[in-house]
Design a protein around this motif. Structure first.
Motif, PDB file in Angstrom:
ATOM      1  N   TRP A  26       0.747  -1.163   0.004  1.00 52.28           N
ATOM      2  CA  TRP A  26      -0.037  -0.011   0.025  1.00 52.28           C
ATOM      3  C   TRP A  26       0.752   1.320  -0.050  1.00 52.28           C
ATOM      4  CZ3 TRP A  26       1.202   2.837   4.457  1.00 52.28           C
ATOM      5  CH2 TRP A  26       1.316   2.142   5.473  1.00 52.28           C
ATOM      6  N   THR A  27       2.296   1.170   0.105  1.00 49.93           N
ATOM      7  CA  THR A  27       3.033   2.276   0.302  1.00 49.93           C
ATOM      8  C   THR A  27       3.337   2.742  -1.146  1.00 49.93           C
ATOM      9  OG1 THR A  27       5.224   1.044   0.227  1.00 49.93           O
ATOM     10  CG2 THR A  27       4.226   1.605   2.351  1.00 49.93           C
ATOM     11  N   TRP A  28       2.913   1.878  -2.124  1.00 47.98           N
ATOM     12  CA  TRP A  28       3.226   2.470  -3.562  1.00 47.98           C
ATOM     13  C   TRP A  28       1.898   2.065  -4.612  1.00 47.98           C
ATOM     14  CZ3 TRP A  28       5.812  -1.957  -1.791  1.00 47.98           C
ATOM     15  CH2 TRP A  28       5.754  -3.290  -2.577  1.00 47.98           C
ATOM     16  N   SER A  29       1.210   1.045  -4.046  1.00 47.87           N
ATOM     17  CA  SER A  29       0.146   0.889  -4.900  1.00 47.87           C
ATOM     18  C   SER A  29      -1.192   1.129  -4.236  1.00 47.87           C
ATOM     19  CB  SER A  29      -0.122  -0.790  -5.190  1.00 47.87           C
ATOM     20  OG  SER A  29      -1.314  -1.121  -5.968  1.00 47.87           O
ATOM     21  N   HIS A  30      -1.939   2.189  -4.904  1.00 54.92           N
ATOM     22  CA  HIS A  30      -2.946   3.124  -3.938  1.00 54.92           C
ATOM     23  C   HIS A  30      -4.268   2.931  -4.514  1.00 54.92           C
ATOM     24  CE1 HIS A  30       0.235   5.533  -2.132  1.00 54.92           C
ATOM     25  NE2 HIS A  30       0.803   5.585  -3.211  1.00 54.92           N
ATOM     26  N   GLY A 111      13.668   2.452   4.578  1.00 57.98           N
ATOM     27  CA  GLY A 111      12.956   3.505   4.525  1.00 57.98           C
ATOM     28  C   GLY A 111      11.744   3.154   3.653  1.00 57.98           C
ATOM     29  N   LEU A 112      10.922   2.637   4.117  1.00 57.28           N
ATOM     30  CA  LEU A 112       9.614   2.014   3.405  1.00 57.28           C
ATOM     31  C   LEU A 112       8.382   3.003   3.443  1.00 57.28           C
ATOM     32  CD1 LEU A 112       9.917  -1.680   4.338  1.00 57.28           C
ATOM     33  CD2 LEU A 112       9.963  -0.856   2.102  1.00 57.28           C
ATOM     34  N   ALA A 113       8.024   3.545   4.724  1.00 57.88           N
ATOM     35  CA  ALA A 113       6.974   4.392   5.089  1.00 57.88           C
ATOM     36  C   ALA A 113       7.044   4.915   6.394  1.00 57.88           C
ATOM     37  CB  ALA A 113       5.744   3.887   4.886  1.00 57.88           C
TER      38      ALA A 113
END
Length: 834
Positions: A26-30, A111-113
């Motif tokens: 969910w940090t890159w697929s919204h 560093g993911l979110a």
């Protein structure tokens, strides 16, 4: 059901919310953002963290949504999409064998979110982007790191505008993690034995799409209070605790992979912090295959890759003799397990193995334990070869065994929603799920109007975020209501916006743009061609110079004549970085060449149409073209001259080009530059390209070497270990006789006697070597041994012919050679005639 601290019972219809919230995709697929917003609008707006939303939303709200048929249908569709993503084979499955069965990626920070605050800066952000790309491409990677109780500091500004550091506690219950449990159902622990005590490490797992990230945590009640604090702060100032963290990461991390039964062909160290993993990998091999340490190191080193990010040797983690003496009981204990002496172990981390006054250097341990070392840009590869040249005495600089793979950024994590939609229109939905080779040609088809509208929307969205964040910041600084309310009116959504955001370190020259404050004021206040500036960044807590420069900028931004045109935002983090790189028109970067290893922040603006104005350092040295951005001149030590050049670029090129509009109100030359930058640079400096290069250039050869050396009970590794012993024992006897040079019809013939002594001819290679000059490239011509067994005393005659260059250009040399070894990385001995 997922096993996680902080789990709560969910209605059966909503059970899959748990797996969605724990999957950091969910940090890159919204695609699920709307679902979380519908579930808890205020919580989502405040946190944009599905795991916190799931924890904090009321049971009544959950029950209401479970009864909402459309919500349940949307959730089912999202969970189905997630399952298909996890089951898909990905780009990696299309590459030929041999390919690694497993890649262990060790890093001190990820560093993911902001939901998982385990990073300090660029190193961790790169590691996070690496894991995301591995998930997208189906690469069988696994991340290994530490779970910190406090992590890195958070920055605030006091009433005087000076940096203050805070260390908020990170509650594991609030993090999207699961405890890892063993076959018996108990929480899995990794144990490291120290003299008189055992350190127990809890194991956590984060799901980064298809890639697991394992985190070790010493904060368990079964440890002593001192040991519980080992995984307290990231980059702890106390040297002993920092060394303990690196023992935990390296030794504990590899033990964890062994306990999990992971099949790992390639061990990739992202910096030298985890170098002890290479020793533990060798020890594990020793135990499993009943070999000695030397054979085990030869077997496992073949699959180790070390990425260095450092441009100066002083930045390597080094531990002085006093600390090493204090740690000697553990060093001896661990060395015993390797079957070597403590002195031999420590020698692996020293340039001169027997010099006890020399610090123990983690980078040198990583270098000696890896078959391959790489820098993170082409220029940084050159810098690193100079840094490590002392480990390969008398080898020419180009042959010092450090290659490079230039960093990239995970585009879906950094592009704006508007840019993302444009990329999808022109390049399709799965655009970043393969090698991304054709994307440039497709995005180049975007029209001027389309690109300019995207840029205007990006800037407007960023200005709104900056205003809201500045209002909050001024409240913390004790500003009055008028100042807080005024924050809602700073910046112009239509003005040329410059961005400068990074660590405030002196070598990055964050004050260069402030060299002539009044000239900068005139630029900012030009009513015909408005310009504005957004800044952010942290100074290291002990960097007084960096803090002073930061304070100068804060004071400048407070000036009444520019306070609506300049904003300094505190606590630069992933969330703020995403907003800035999406909205700024020009990203300013001014490091002192060649101190910037790569500098990926400038890459992050590419996909959203931002442009770069930077010194030719790091990645920009290989990316720059005058049609794509601007280059700031770098003079040797003359910052004033460089500042003058930066001001001139702004005044004569950047500002006029942005404000030169056609009848449609579009800056056509500017947009042509944006289009070219997006098409040429965005795919090239993405993690898709970076990952492909790692796999094809480094990982696949490493995996092939490991399989070769370990086949048949490790016969090849044992043979290499014997070869090494022979060379070490006899190398002092190797020397040259007098050369004989003769001229013939086809050029020059060069003959020379080589005294090998106890060294066997098949263990070496003899060459004629000539440096590059104005007319020629480097030449290395192999010399062939005359037939026969020599003179019985280990003397052999070697010959070669040269035609293109005179024989006086050439010097004979002899060095270690073996078809299964990586030379000089694994055996650096060399001898020259002169």
């Amino acid at each position: 059901m997922a096993d996680s601290l902080g789990d709560r019972e969910l209605p059966q219809e909503l059970e899959s919310l748990r797996s969605l919230a724990l999957d950091l995709r969910w940090t890159w697929s919204h695609g699920a953002d709307g679902l979380w917003r519908a579930l808890a609008p205020e919580l989502w707006r405040e946190t944009e963290n599905p795991w916190l939303v799931l924890q904090q939303v009321s049971s009544a709200r959950l029950a209401a949504m479970a009864a909402d048929a459309s919500f349940v249908r949307e959730l089912a569709g999202l969970e189905d999409d997630r399952r298909k993503h996890l089951a898909a084979s990905g780009w990696y499955s299309t590459i030929p064998d041999p390919r690694p069965r497993g890649i262990a990626y060790f890093c001190m920070e990820f560093g993911l979110a902001e939901a998982l605050p385990l990073y300090a800066g660029g190193l961790g952000v790169l590691a996070g982007d690496y894991l995301k790309a591995a998930s997208d491409l189906g690469v069988p990677a696994v991340g290994v790191g530490l779970l910190y109780q406090e992590g890195y500091f958070r920055q605030m500004l006091d009433t005087d505008g000076k940096q203050r550091e805070t260390y908020p506690f990170t509650d594991p219950i609030s993090l999207p993690l699961r405890p890892v449990r063993g076959a018996d159902g108990a929480w899995l622990h990794v144990t490291i034995d120290f003299p008189g005590r055992a350190l127990r490490l809890r194991v956590w797992r984060a799901e980064v799409g298809r890639v697991p990230l394992y985190l070790l945590d010493s904060n368990t009640p079964t440890n002593s209070p001192v040991d519980r604090g080992i995984t307290g702060r990231l980059y702890d100032a106390a040297e002993e605790r920092r060394l303990m963290q690196q023992i935990v990461l390296g030794i504990g991390g590899w033990r964890l992979l062994d306990m999990l039964g992971a099949t790992i062909d390639v061990c990739h160290l992202n910096e030298g912090h985890a170098a002890f993993a290479l020793l533990e990998r060798a020890r594990t091999h020793m135990v499993r295959h009943h070999t000695g340490f030397r054979e085990a190191l030869w077997a496992t080193r073949a699959g180790n890759v070390f990425t260095t990010h450092t441009a100066v040797s002083a930045a390597f983690d080094q531990y002085g003799p006093a600390l090493i003496r204090a740690m000697m009981p553990y060093v001896r204990l661990y060395a015993d397990g390797l079957g070597i002496t403590a002195e031999e172990l420590l020698g692996l981390g020293r340039a001169h193995a027997r010099d006890e006054s020399e610090p123990f250097n983690m980078a040198l341990l990583a270098l000696r334990g890896s078959a391959v070392t790489n820098g993170v840009s082409a220029l940084h590869g050159e810098v690193s070869r100079r840094l490590f040249a002392g480990m390969y005495p008398r080898w020419p600089a180009p042959e010092v065994p450090v290659t490079h793979v230039t960093n990239g950024v995970h585009v879906p994590s950094w592009d704006s929603p508007q840019a993302d939609a444009m990329w999808e229109r022109h390049c399709g939905k799965p655009r970043w799920l393969d090698a991304a080779d054709a994307l440039g040609d497709r995005i180049a088809g975007a029209t001027d109007e389309e690109l300019w509208q995207m840029r205007e929307e990006n800037r407007r969205a960023m200005v709104e975020v900056v205003r809201a964040r500045l209002a909050l910041q001024r409240g913390f600084m004790g500003s009055d209501e008028e100042e807080i309310e005024r924050a809602g009116h700073v910046l112009d959504p239509f003005a040329l916006t410059l961005g400068f955001a990074r660590r405030f370190a002196e070598y990055k020259r964050p004050a260069l743009l402030l060299d002539d404050p009044e000239r900068l004021v005139r630029l900012l206040r030009d009513p015909e061609r408005p310009v504005q500036l957004v800044l952010a960044g942290k100074a290291h807590p002990r960097d007084t110079t960096g803090k002073a420069i930061l304070h100068r900028w804060v004071e400048f931004a407070r000036r009444p004549d520019v306070r609506d045109h300049v904003v300094f935002l505190a606590d630069y983090d992933l969330t703020l970085a995403q907003e800035l790189v999406r909205g700024v028109d020009v990203w300013i970067n001014t490091p002192r060449r060649p101190w910037e290893a790569c500098g990926t922040s400038g890459m992050k603006v590419l996909a959203s149409g931002g442009l770069n104005c930077s010194t030719l350092d790091g990645w920009w040295a290989e990316a720059y073209d005058e049609s794509l951005g601007w280059a700031v001149r770098t003079s040797d030590g003359d910052d004033r001259a460089d500042a003058e050049h930066l001001y001139t670029l702004l005044e004569r090129e950047i500002i006029p080009e942005f404000h030169a509009r056609d009848a449609r109100g579009v800056p056509t030359r500017w947009i042509a530059r944006v289009r070219a930058s997006m098409a040429i640079l965005a795919p090239r400096f993405s993690t898709n390209r970076m990952m492909r290069e790692y796999i094809e250039q480094l990982y696949r050869p490493a995996a092939a070497r490991v399989l070769s050396r370990t086949a048949g009970g490790g016969r090849a590794a044992a043979a290499l270990a014997d070869w090494h012993v022979r060379l070490e024992a006899g190398w002092d006897e190797v020397h040259f006789g007098a050369p004989e040079i003769a001229h013939g019809a086809e050029g020059w013939t060069y003959a020379i006697a080589v005294h090998l002594g106890r060294v066997l001819p098949e263990d070496v290679r003899v060459e004629l070597y000539a440096n590059a000059d104005d007319s020629h490239l480097v030449s290395a011509v192999e010399m062939r041994r005359d037939g026969g067994a020599g003179d019985g005393a280990g003397v052999f005659v070697y010959r070669a012919s040269v035609a293109e260059r005179p024989p006086t250009d050439f010097t004979p040399r002899v060095f270690a050679a073996h078809p299964g070894a990586v030379v000089p990385a694994e055996m650096p001995v060399i001898r020259w005639l002169r």
